[in-house]
Scaffold this active site. Structure first.
Site, PDB file in Angstrom:
ATOM      1  N   TYR A  16      -1.983  -1.392  10.389  1.00 12.54           N
ATOM      2  CA  TYR A  16      -1.948  -1.316   8.919  1.00 12.54           C
ATOM      3  C   TYR A  16      -0.608  -0.935   8.514  1.00 12.54           C
ATOM      4  CZ  TYR A  16      -3.951  -1.259   4.169  1.00 12.54           C
ATOM      5  OH  TYR A  16      -3.987  -1.457   2.948  1.00 12.54           O
ATOM      6  N   SER A  51       0.857  -1.087   0.049  1.00  9.23           N
ATOM      7  CA  SER A  51      -0.118   0.026  -0.028  1.00  9.23           C
ATOM      8  C   SER A  51       1.062   1.241   0.081  1.00  9.23           C
ATOM      9  CB  SER A  51      -0.718  -0.052   1.268  1.00  9.23           C
ATOM     10  OG  SER A  51      -1.192   1.231   1.588  1.00  9.23           O
TER      11      SER A  51
HETATM   12  P1  NAD Z   1     -11.547  -6.537   0.095  1.00 12.36           P
HETATM   13  O1  NAD Z   1     -12.102  -6.301   1.539  1.00 12.36           O
HETATM   14  O2  NAD Z   1     -12.184  -6.222  -1.020  1.00 12.36           O
HETATM   15  O3  NAD Z   1     -10.696  -8.073  -0.115  1.00 12.36           O
HETATM   16  C1  NAD Z   1      -9.914  -8.387   1.203  1.00 12.36           C
HETATM   17  C2  NAD Z   1     -10.113 -10.119   0.940  1.00 12.36           C
HETATM   18  O4  NAD Z   1      -9.260 -10.699   1.796  1.00 12.36           O
HETATM   19  C3  NAD Z   1     -11.594 -10.470   1.000  1.00 12.36           C
HETATM   20  O5  NAD Z   1     -11.994 -11.359   0.084  1.00 12.36           O
HETATM   21  C4  NAD Z   1     -11.542 -11.191   2.407  1.00 12.36           C
HETATM   22  O6  NAD Z   1     -12.556 -12.361   2.402  1.00 12.36           O
HETATM   23  C5  NAD Z   1     -10.064 -11.903   2.361  1.00 12.36           C
HETATM   24  N1  NAD Z   1      -9.578 -12.094   3.694  1.00 12.36           N
HETATM   25  C6  NAD Z   1      -9.744 -11.105   4.850  1.00 12.36           C
HETATM   26  N2  NAD Z   1      -9.392 -11.840   6.057  1.00 12.36           N
HETATM   27  C7  NAD Z   1      -8.937 -13.132   5.601  1.00 12.36           C
HETATM   28  C8  NAD Z   1      -8.389 -14.027   6.290  1.00 12.36           C
HETATM   29  N3  NAD Z   1      -8.427 -14.312   7.646  1.00 12.36           N
HETATM   30  N4  NAD Z   1      -7.957 -15.255   5.507  1.00 12.36           N
HETATM   31  C9  NAD Z   1      -8.160 -15.343   4.127  1.00 12.36           C
HETATM   32  N5  NAD Z   1      -8.725 -14.404   3.455  1.00 12.36           N
HETATM   33  C10 NAD Z   1      -9.094 -13.145   4.323  1.00 12.36           C
HETATM   34  O7  NAD Z   1      -9.864  -5.537   0.109  1.00 12.36           O
HETATM   35  P2  NAD Z   1      -9.136  -5.110  -0.910  1.00 12.36           P
HETATM   36  O8  NAD Z   1      -9.233  -3.574  -0.966  1.00 12.36           O
HETATM   37  O9  NAD Z   1      -9.222  -5.750  -2.292  1.00 12.36           O
HETATM   38  O10 NAD Z   1      -7.692  -5.193  -0.463  1.00 12.36           O
HETATM   39  C11 NAD Z   1      -6.730  -6.356  -0.615  1.00 12.36           C
HETATM   40  C12 NAD Z   1      -5.310  -5.879  -0.434  1.00 12.36           C
HETATM   41  O11 NAD Z   1      -4.941  -4.488  -1.099  1.00 12.36           O
HETATM   42  C13 NAD Z   1      -5.005  -5.567   0.963  1.00 12.36           C
HETATM   43  O12 NAD Z   1      -3.738  -5.950   1.445  1.00 12.36           O
HETATM   44  C14 NAD Z   1      -5.214  -3.927   1.441  1.00 12.36           C
HETATM   45  O13 NAD Z   1      -4.379  -3.628   2.364  1.00 12.36           O
HETATM   46  C15 NAD Z   1      -4.505  -3.573   0.052  1.00 12.36           C
HETATM   47  N6  NAD Z   1      -4.749  -2.221  -0.315  1.00 12.36           N
HETATM   48  C16 NAD Z   1      -6.088  -1.867  -0.502  1.00 12.36           C
HETATM   49  C17 NAD Z   1      -6.250  -0.587  -0.755  1.00 12.36           C
HETATM   50  C18 NAD Z   1      -7.685   0.025  -0.954  1.00 12.36           C
HETATM   51  O14 NAD Z   1      -7.501   1.506  -1.081  1.00 12.36           O
HETATM   52  N7  NAD Z   1      -8.729  -0.735  -1.150  1.00 12.36           N
HETATM   53  C19 NAD Z   1      -5.097   0.162  -0.886  1.00 12.36           C
HETATM   54  C20 NAD Z   1      -3.918  -0.153  -0.827  1.00 12.36           C
HETATM   55  C21 NAD Z   1      -3.863  -1.574  -0.421  1.00 12.36           C
END
Ligand code: NAD
Length: 254
Positions: free
Chosen positions: A149, A136
């Protein structure tokens, strides 16, 4: 349907995407499948993982990545590992529940370590492997109220570089992607949480904080992050390792 050569780049490779049932992981799983990889969708959301696996002709792995005991003795025969699963919690440090801090560190730092540990022997044996860590902008910069985080993502940056150092002689690369605010369920929840912490309406969190901090006044599309993940796994990125690729509309450049 005819395929361009680029779509065949990962033909014969198996790619595992954690958190592949939603958001960025889903987009990455689709992009990797589009490049010809056989995709394993690992997610605690069993039905969601199965749905995506069915869509992509891949396989679902229903797994809770907080269950580190189950990951300790694992052996993974995958060529591409995308460490993506993540959660977010927003609270001032003095009010941050230590159990939540621990949970976030386990899911977003310890479990990637355990999965890499399980996958490297296979990658070393084949002399080829790609580790892509979904970090991130908070792997590179801090923001208030996201102590766990920010700590987990900074740790992931260090882990990714260490894998790059150890894997270099074995044909294994390791890189981070560093998105800004991406349109996913995780960010929707964060908007609600940040509104509470700052005492402002949700619309203001998006306008004033998220878009206010982002020179290109838009949220990132998950599909664009998915394409970057697939590119890092593909042949044009063979010399890219230990790197961190921001995709943040200019957030970190401010
Ligand atoms: P999201 O909530 O859409 O998806 C996250 C997924 O992880 C879900 O399918 C959830 O079921 C799964 N998950 C959660 N806990 C779990 C566990 N204990 N075991 C197995 N699976 C698990 O989130 P996203 O926004 O797609 O985020 C994905 C990654 O991207 C994360 O690491 C997040 O930190 C990173 N990220 C997101 C953003 C943003 O703005 N959305 C920005 C930077 C980084």
């Amino acid at each position: 349907m005819s395929q361009t050569p680029q779509q065949q780049d990962l033909e014969g490779r198996t790619a595992l995407v954690t958190g592949g049932a939603s958001g960025i992981g889903l987009a990455a799983a689709r992009a990797l499948a589009g490049s010809g990889a056989h995709v394993v969708v690992a997610d605690v959301d069993e039905a969601g993982a199965q749905r995506v696996a069915d869509e992509l002709g891949g396989r679902a792995w229903a797994v809770d990545l907080l269950d580190t005991a189950a990951l300790a003795d694992l052996s993974l025969e995958v060529d591409v590992l995308v460490n993506n699963a993540g959660i977010q919690k927003v609270a001032p440090i003095q009010e941050f529940d230590p159990a939540d801090f621990h949970r976030i560190l386990v899911l977003m730092l310890e479990s990637p370590f355990l999965l890499v540990r399980a996958a490297l022997p296979h990658m070393y044996e084949r002399g080829w492997g790609r580790v892509v860590n979904v970090s991130s902008v908070h792997g590179l910069r801090a923001s208030p109220y996201k102590s766990a985080y920010v700590s987990a993502k900074h740790g992931l940056e260090g882990l990714s570089k260490t894998i790059a150092m150890e894997g270099a002689a074995h044909g294994v690369t390791s890189n981070c992607v560093n998105p800004g605010y991406v349109r996913t369920p995780l960010v929707e929840k964060q908007v609600a949480d940040q509104a509470k912490v700052h005492g402002i309406p949700e619309s203001e969190v998006v306008e004033r904080i998220m878009l206010g901090e982002t020179p290109i006044k838009k949220l990132v599309d998950p599909e664009d992050v998915g394409s970057l993940v697939a590119w890092l796994a593909g042949p044009h990125a063979a010399m890219v390792t230990g790197a961190s690729y921001t995709m943040d509309g200019g957030w970190t450049a401010r």
